[in-house]
Motif scaffolding. Sequence first.
Motif, PDB file in Angstrom:
ATOM      1  N   ASN A  86     -74.302  11.110  75.802  1.00 54.11           N
ATOM      2  CA  ASN A  86     -74.441  12.210  74.838  1.00 54.11           C
ATOM      3  C   ASN A  86     -73.995  11.822  73.433  1.00 54.11           C
ATOM      4  OD1 ASN A  86     -75.598  14.151  76.552  1.00 54.11           O
ATOM      5  ND2 ASN A  86     -73.587  14.660  77.389  1.00 54.11           N
ATOM      6  N   LYS A  87     -74.363  10.622  73.018  1.00 48.84           N
ATOM      7  CA  LYS A  87     -74.065  10.194  71.650  1.00 48.84           C
ATOM      8  C   LYS A  87     -75.337  10.304  70.827  1.00 48.84           C
ATOM      9  CE  LYS A  87     -71.338   6.899  70.734  1.00 48.84           C
ATOM     10  NZ  LYS A  87     -70.664   5.621  70.547  1.00 48.84           N
ATOM     11  N   GLU A  88     -75.190  10.760  69.599  1.00 49.85           N
ATOM     12  CA  GLU A  88     -76.361  10.907  68.735  1.00 49.85           C
ATOM     13  C   GLU A  88     -76.894   9.563  68.256  1.00 49.85           C
ATOM     14  OE1 GLU A  88     -76.242  13.758  65.604  1.00 49.85           O
ATOM     15  OE2 GLU A  88     -75.090  15.169  66.823  1.00 49.85           O
ATOM     16  N   LYS A  89     -75.985   8.598  68.103  1.00 53.05           N
ATOM     17  CA  LYS A  89     -76.387   7.278  67.614  1.00 53.05           C
ATOM     18  C   LYS A  89     -75.729   6.197  68.457  1.00 53.05           C
ATOM     19  CE  LYS A  89     -77.083   8.769  62.903  1.00 53.05           C
ATOM     20  NZ  LYS A  89     -76.955   8.446  61.501  1.00 53.05           N
ATOM     21  N   ILE A  90     -76.500   5.140  68.722  1.00 54.42           N
ATOM     22  CA  ILE A  90     -75.973   3.999  69.468  1.00 54.42           C
ATOM     23  C   ILE A  90     -76.444   2.728  68.773  1.00 54.42           C
ATOM     24  CG2 ILE A  90     -76.003   2.740  71.658  1.00 54.42           C
ATOM     25  CD1 ILE A  90     -76.284   5.429  73.068  1.00 54.42           C
ATOM     26  N   THR A  91     -75.489   1.884  68.427  1.00 50.93           N
ATOM     27  CA  THR A  91     -75.802   0.620  67.768  1.00 50.93           C
ATOM     28  C   THR A  91     -75.965  -0.489  68.810  1.00 50.93           C
ATOM     29  OG1 THR A  91     -73.489  -0.035  67.542  1.00 50.93           O
ATOM     30  CG2 THR A  91     -74.452   1.251  65.711  1.00 50.93           C
ATOM     31  N   ILE A 110     -80.577   3.836  68.963  1.00 47.43           N
ATOM     32  CA  ILE A 110     -80.882   5.248  69.209  1.00 47.43           C
ATOM     33  C   ILE A 110     -80.263   6.070  68.093  1.00 47.43           C
ATOM     34  CG2 ILE A 110     -80.422   7.226  70.718  1.00 47.43           C
ATOM     35  CD1 ILE A 110     -80.357   5.328  73.057  1.00 47.43           C
ATOM     36  N   GLY A 111     -81.024   7.043  67.624  1.00 43.03           N
ATOM     37  CA  GLY A 111     -80.488   7.992  66.656  1.00 43.03           C
ATOM     38  C   GLY A 111     -81.317   8.076  65.399  1.00 43.03           C
ATOM     39  N   GLY A 112     -81.019   9.088  64.609  1.00 42.18           N
ATOM     40  CA  GLY A 112     -81.691   9.254  63.329  1.00 42.18           C
ATOM     41  C   GLY A 112     -81.466   8.032  62.462  1.00 42.18           C
ATOM     42  N   GLY A 113     -82.518   7.520  61.890  1.00 40.99           N
ATOM     43  CA  GLY A 113     -82.409   6.315  61.070  1.00 40.99           C
ATOM     44  C   GLY A 113     -82.791   5.051  61.809  1.00 40.99           C
ATOM     45  N   SER A 114     -82.975   5.145  63.124  1.00 38.75           N
ATOM     46  CA  SER A 114     -83.422   3.968  63.882  1.00 38.75           C
ATOM     47  C   SER A 114     -84.877   3.682  63.550  1.00 38.75           C
ATOM     48  CB  SER A 114     -83.273   4.212  65.385  1.00 38.75           C
ATOM     49  OG  SER A 114     -83.823   3.133  66.119  1.00 38.75           O
ATOM     50  N   VAL A 115     -85.215   2.416  63.428  1.00 37.84           N
ATOM     51  CA  VAL A 115     -86.610   2.048  63.165  1.00 37.84           C
ATOM     52  C   VAL A 115     -87.452   2.104  64.440  1.00 37.84           C
ATOM     53  CG1 VAL A 115     -86.035   0.612  61.167  1.00 37.84           C
ATOM     54  CG2 VAL A 115     -86.202  -0.433  63.421  1.00 37.84           C
ATOM     55  N   LEU A 116     -86.804   2.226  65.595  1.00 40.71           N
ATOM     56  CA  LEU A 116     -87.520   2.286  66.868  1.00 40.71           C
ATOM     57  C   LEU A 116     -87.868   3.732  67.200  1.00 40.71           C
ATOM     58  CD1 LEU A 116     -85.226  -0.030  69.036  1.00 40.71           C
ATOM     59  CD2 LEU A 116     -87.240  -0.682  67.713  1.00 40.71           C
TER      60      LEU A 116
END
Length: 91
Positions: free
Chosen positions: A72-77, A32-38
């Motif tokens: 509420n996290k902008e990015k999740i790995t 999830i987040g900007g830069g994710s390919v999904l």
Amino acid sequence: MDLEKIFYNTIDEFNNSQNEYEIEKDDSFLIIGGGSVLDSLATVNFFTRLEKNLYKISKKEVDIINSIFSLNKEKITLKELLDFLKDSSSK
């Protein structure tokens, strides 16, 4: 079957189910987040598959989608998602 095995089997299942997106089995892969390919639909598709597979094994319903977005996290790995699931399942 342990959580990690279900998690990585679900990634394989997702990757084999379509040709547009591929989740790499890399801790830093952005789910999830900007830069994710999904895109959002692919992300929800993966989470739904994961919820279904976890339920098949544990017989416990897991609401990954709402739980993850409530962080509420902008990015999740990938690693953060797996760690979150491990923490959630131990409660």
